[in-house]
Design an enzyme around this catalytic site. Structure first.
Site, mmCIF file in Angstrom:
data_model
loop_
_atom_site.group_PDB
_atom_site.id
_atom_site.type_symbol
_atom_site.label_atom_id
_atom_site.label_comp_id
_atom_site.label_asym_id
_atom_site.label_seq_id
_atom_site.Cartn_x
_atom_site.Cartn_y
_atom_site.Cartn_z
ATOM 1 N N SER A 148 0.846 -1.262 0.039
ATOM 2 C CA SER A 148 -0.037 0.178 0.069
ATOM 3 C C SER A 148 0.748 1.247 0.046
ATOM 4 O O SER A 148 0.305 2.289 -0.820
ATOM 5 C CB SER A 148 -0.954 -0.033 1.191
ATOM 6 N N LYS A 159 -9.016 -6.490 10.324
ATOM 7 C CA LYS A 159 -10.155 -6.084 9.627
ATOM 8 C C LYS A 159 -11.520 -6.106 10.654
ATOM 9 O O LYS A 159 -12.431 -5.356 10.373
ATOM 10 C CB LYS A 159 -10.086 -6.768 8.450
ATOM 11 N N ASP A 172 -12.498 -3.779 -0.761
ATOM 12 C CA ASP A 172 -12.172 -5.099 -1.722
ATOM 13 C C ASP A 172 -13.419 -5.591 -2.627
ATOM 14 O O ASP A 172 -12.687 -5.709 -3.657
ATOM 15 C CB ASP A 172 -12.056 -6.256 -0.315
ATOM 16 N N GLY A 196 -13.988 -20.366 -2.390
ATOM 17 C CA GLY A 196 -13.685 -19.827 -1.018
ATOM 18 C C GLY A 196 -14.810 -18.901 -0.713
ATOM 19 O O GLY A 196 -15.846 -18.378 -1.168
ATOM 20 N N GLY A 212 -14.114 -17.066 2.675
ATOM 21 C CA GLY A 212 -13.330 -16.235 3.724
ATOM 22 C C GLY A 212 -13.545 -14.953 3.735
ATOM 23 O O GLY A 212 -14.536 -14.323 3.209
ATOM 24 N N GLY A 213 -12.677 -14.082 4.432
ATOM 25 C CA GLY A 213 -12.893 -12.594 4.170
ATOM 26 C C GLY A 213 -12.939 -12.120 2.911
ATOM 27 O O GLY A 213 -13.854 -10.818 2.823
ATOM 28 N N ALA A 214 -12.070 -12.229 2.026
ATOM 29 C CA ALA A 214 -11.887 -11.881 0.696
ATOM 30 C C ALA A 214 -13.097 -11.916 -0.216
ATOM 31 O O ALA A 214 -14.034 -11.384 -0.745
ATOM 32 C CB ALA A 214 -10.878 -11.979 -0.021
ATOM 33 N N ASN A 250 -16.907 -23.600 -1.529
ATOM 34 C CA ASN A 250 -15.802 -23.690 -0.509
ATOM 35 C C ASN A 250 -15.587 -25.202 -0.018
ATOM 36 O O ASN A 250 -16.179 -26.077 0.064
ATOM 37 C CB ASN A 250 -16.035 -22.944 0.676
ATOM 38 N N ARG A 289 -19.515 -23.140 5.640
ATOM 39 C CA ARG A 289 -19.124 -21.615 5.379
ATOM 40 C C ARG A 289 -19.610 -20.847 4.263
ATOM 41 O O ARG A 289 -19.937 -19.929 4.153
ATOM 42 C CB ARG A 289 -17.399 -21.423 5.388
ATOM 43 N N TYR A 296 -1.783 -12.681 -5.637
ATOM 44 C CA TYR A 296 -0.928 -11.876 -6.655
ATOM 45 C C TYR A 296 0.536 -12.243 -6.197
ATOM 46 O O TYR A 296 1.472 -11.723 -6.698
ATOM 47 C CB TYR A 296 -1.148 -10.326 -6.502
HETATM 48 P P1 NAP Z 1 -9.049 -16.317 4.324
HETATM 49 O O1 NAP Z 1 -10.193 -15.499 5.289
HETATM 50 O O2 NAP Z 1 -8.236 -17.118 5.350
HETATM 51 O O3 NAP Z 1 -9.897 -17.417 3.622
HETATM 52 C C1 NAP Z 1 -9.080 -18.434 3.092
HETATM 53 C C2 NAP Z 1 -10.190 -19.339 2.022
HETATM 54 O O4 NAP Z 1 -9.271 -20.344 1.399
HETATM 55 C C3 NAP Z 1 -11.170 -20.104 2.853
HETATM 56 O O5 NAP Z 1 -12.370 -19.962 2.132
HETATM 57 C C4 NAP Z 1 -10.319 -21.425 2.892
HETATM 58 O O6 NAP Z 1 -11.536 -22.530 2.848
HETATM 59 C C5 NAP Z 1 -9.772 -21.392 1.610
HETATM 60 N N1 NAP Z 1 -8.808 -22.529 1.576
HETATM 61 C C6 NAP Z 1 -7.614 -22.128 2.055
HETATM 62 N N2 NAP Z 1 -6.726 -23.564 1.797
HETATM 63 C C7 NAP Z 1 -7.507 -24.103 1.120
HETATM 64 C C8 NAP Z 1 -7.064 -25.355 0.367
HETATM 65 N N3 NAP Z 1 -5.899 -26.107 0.414
HETATM 66 N N4 NAP Z 1 -8.249 -25.970 -0.296
HETATM 67 C C9 NAP Z 1 -9.309 -25.414 -0.570
HETATM 68 N N5 NAP Z 1 -9.569 -23.936 0.131
HETATM 69 C C10 NAP Z 1 -8.673 -23.552 0.661
HETATM 70 O O7 NAP Z 1 -8.409 -15.563 3.596
HETATM 71 P P2 NAP Z 1 -8.738 -14.287 2.857
HETATM 72 O O8 NAP Z 1 -8.601 -12.898 3.689
HETATM 73 O O9 NAP Z 1 -10.228 -14.282 2.384
HETATM 74 O O10 NAP Z 1 -7.632 -14.343 1.675
HETATM 75 C C11 NAP Z 1 -7.704 -15.045 0.598
HETATM 76 C C12 NAP Z 1 -6.574 -14.681 -0.525
HETATM 77 O O11 NAP Z 1 -7.072 -13.506 -1.004
HETATM 78 C C13 NAP Z 1 -5.053 -14.645 -0.044
HETATM 79 O O12 NAP Z 1 -4.363 -15.301 -1.031
HETATM 80 C C14 NAP Z 1 -4.932 -13.220 0.004
HETATM 81 O O13 NAP Z 1 -3.936 -12.607 -0.397
HETATM 82 C C15 NAP Z 1 -5.987 -12.834 -1.288
HETATM 83 N N6 NAP Z 1 -6.404 -11.291 -1.272
HETATM 84 C C16 NAP Z 1 -6.284 -10.636 -2.376
HETATM 85 C C17 NAP Z 1 -6.671 -9.171 -2.547
HETATM 86 C C18 NAP Z 1 -6.353 -8.331 -3.473
HETATM 87 O O14 NAP Z 1 -6.457 -7.130 -3.360
HETATM 88 N N7 NAP Z 1 -5.780 -9.032 -4.681
HETATM 89 C C19 NAP Z 1 -7.471 -8.862 -1.393
HETATM 90 C C20 NAP Z 1 -7.799 -9.536 -0.233
HETATM 91 C C21 NAP Z 1 -7.284 -11.000 -0.444
HETATM 92 P P3 NAP Z 1 -12.111 -23.077 4.268
HETATM 93 O O15 NAP Z 1 -13.143 -22.230 4.698
HETATM 94 O O16 NAP Z 1 -12.611 -24.442 4.026
HETATM 95 O O17 NAP Z 1 -10.754 -23.175 5.230
#
Ligand code: NAP
Length: 275
Positions: free
Chosen positions: A17, A66, A101, A125, A127-129, A148, A153, A218
């Site tokens: 950032s 967050k 986001d 997925g 999760g948060g994103a 997912n 979830r 990324y």
């Molecule tokens: P998070 O809240 O921890 O969520 C992770 C997600 O990935 C969950 O749905 C999880 O599934 C799934 N997952 C993890 N390992 C897995 C596997 N081996 N097989 C299948 N599903 C799996 O993380 P987040 O904050 O959402 O971020 C996720 C990604 O997005 C990260 O790589 C982050 O860097 C990227 N991101 C990028 C931006 C951008 O601006 N480009 C912005 C935000 C995030 P379960 O629920 O089953 O655990």
């Protein structure tokens, strides 16, 4: 006097950032500086009010702050629905929380020519994103399917998103048909992220020509998910585009100015290409 902006997180050393915001200030000749600070969860309230007291222009928040931030700010309606804050705006006597986001993800798609209303979008997925992206796209009348690993979830998220638009859920084992029927595929999981770079949830044989394949990850820039998209002659979008556009939306909220997105994006790509 110089206006200070910052991102708080723990860890925060990796944050790009400062690079993108400082590039925009330089281009626009603005007397502003953007810094990163490690802030632990238990100090977040003090750190937010401290920044307000010192006249900071605004804040971004990253992991793991967050959700905790909701205790210290007034969320706007989208931020409240998502349940996470990534942008803090200081306005006279209030501290407002936003989440940019989802807007960043949607703008990344529209810049590539995607029409969101009535499109069929598969989000991998929950999760948060995924929350931010799903709310934003459903609100703009897309048909959203959330797949997912932990199907419960996905079901919970789809139920919440259904308050603003059309959403359903499935497990990852059911995605072959969902992938085939989708106009847009979005990976919001960490699958394929460094060091897990030889992994993808969807392969080229499941994708089709002209489909949009968008990865939020990324690091690396070209994930295996995107490589598979290229093999299938899909239109691919990497995570830097969203990263830049969510930052651009924060910039606009704080200053009322639309920043030079191309300059911000190039600054980030230059840093990543050197790594
Ligand atoms: P998070 O809240 O921890 O969520 C992770 C997600 O990935 C969950 O749905 C999880 O599934 C799934 N997952 C993890 N390992 C897995 C596997 N081996 N097989 C299948 N599903 C799996 O993380 P987040 O904050 O959402 O971020 C996720 C990604 O997005 C990260 O790589 C982050 O860097 C990227 N991101 C990028 C931006 C951008 O601006 N480009 C912005 C935000 C995030 P379960 O629920 O089953 O655990």
């Amino acid at each position: 006097m110089k206006t200070i902006y910052a991102v708080y997180g723990d860890p925060v050393g990796h944050s790009l950032s400062p690079v993108m915001h400082n590039a925009a200030y330089a281009k626009l000749g603005m007397d502003c500086e953007y810094h990163k600070f490690r802030v632990i969860q238990s100090n977040l309230g003090d750190a937010i009010m401290g920044a307000k007291a010192m006249g900071f222009g605004g804040l971004n928040l990253t992991i793991p702050l967050k959700e905790t931030a909701l205790d210290f700010i007034d969320p706007d309606p989208l931020c409240e629905a998502i349940g996470a804050v990534n942008t803090i705006e200081f306005r006279h006597d209030t501290v407002i929380g936003h989440n940019t986001d989802g807007i960043g993800a949607m703008n990344a798609l529209t810049l590539e020519g995607c029409v969101i209303p009535n499109s069929h979008i598969l989000i991998l997925g929950a999760g948060g994103a995924a929350r931010a992206v799903a709310f934003q796209l459903a609100k703009h009348k897309a048909y959203v399917t959330i797949a997912n690993r932990t199907v419960e979830r996905a079901i919970t998220l789809a139920r919440n998103v259904s308050r603003v638009g059309k959403a359903c859920a499935c497990g990852l084992e059911d995605i072959t048909r969902q992938v085939a029927e989708s106009d847009i595929l979005i990976n919001t999981t960490s699958v394929g992220m460094y060091p897990d770079i030889n992994n993808t949830l969807v392969t080229a044989d499941m994708m089709h020509k002209g489909q949009v394949v968008f990865d939020l990850v990324y690091s690396p820039l070209e994930t295996m998910f995107l490589q598979e998209g290229n093999k299938a002659n899909a239109i691919t979008i990497d995570g830097i585009r969203m990263l830049t556009l969510q930052g651009a939306e924060s910039f606009r909220i704080w200053t009322g100015i639309t920043p030079p997105v191309d300059v911000m994006e190039q600054a980030v790509r230059d840093v990543l290409n050197k790594q």
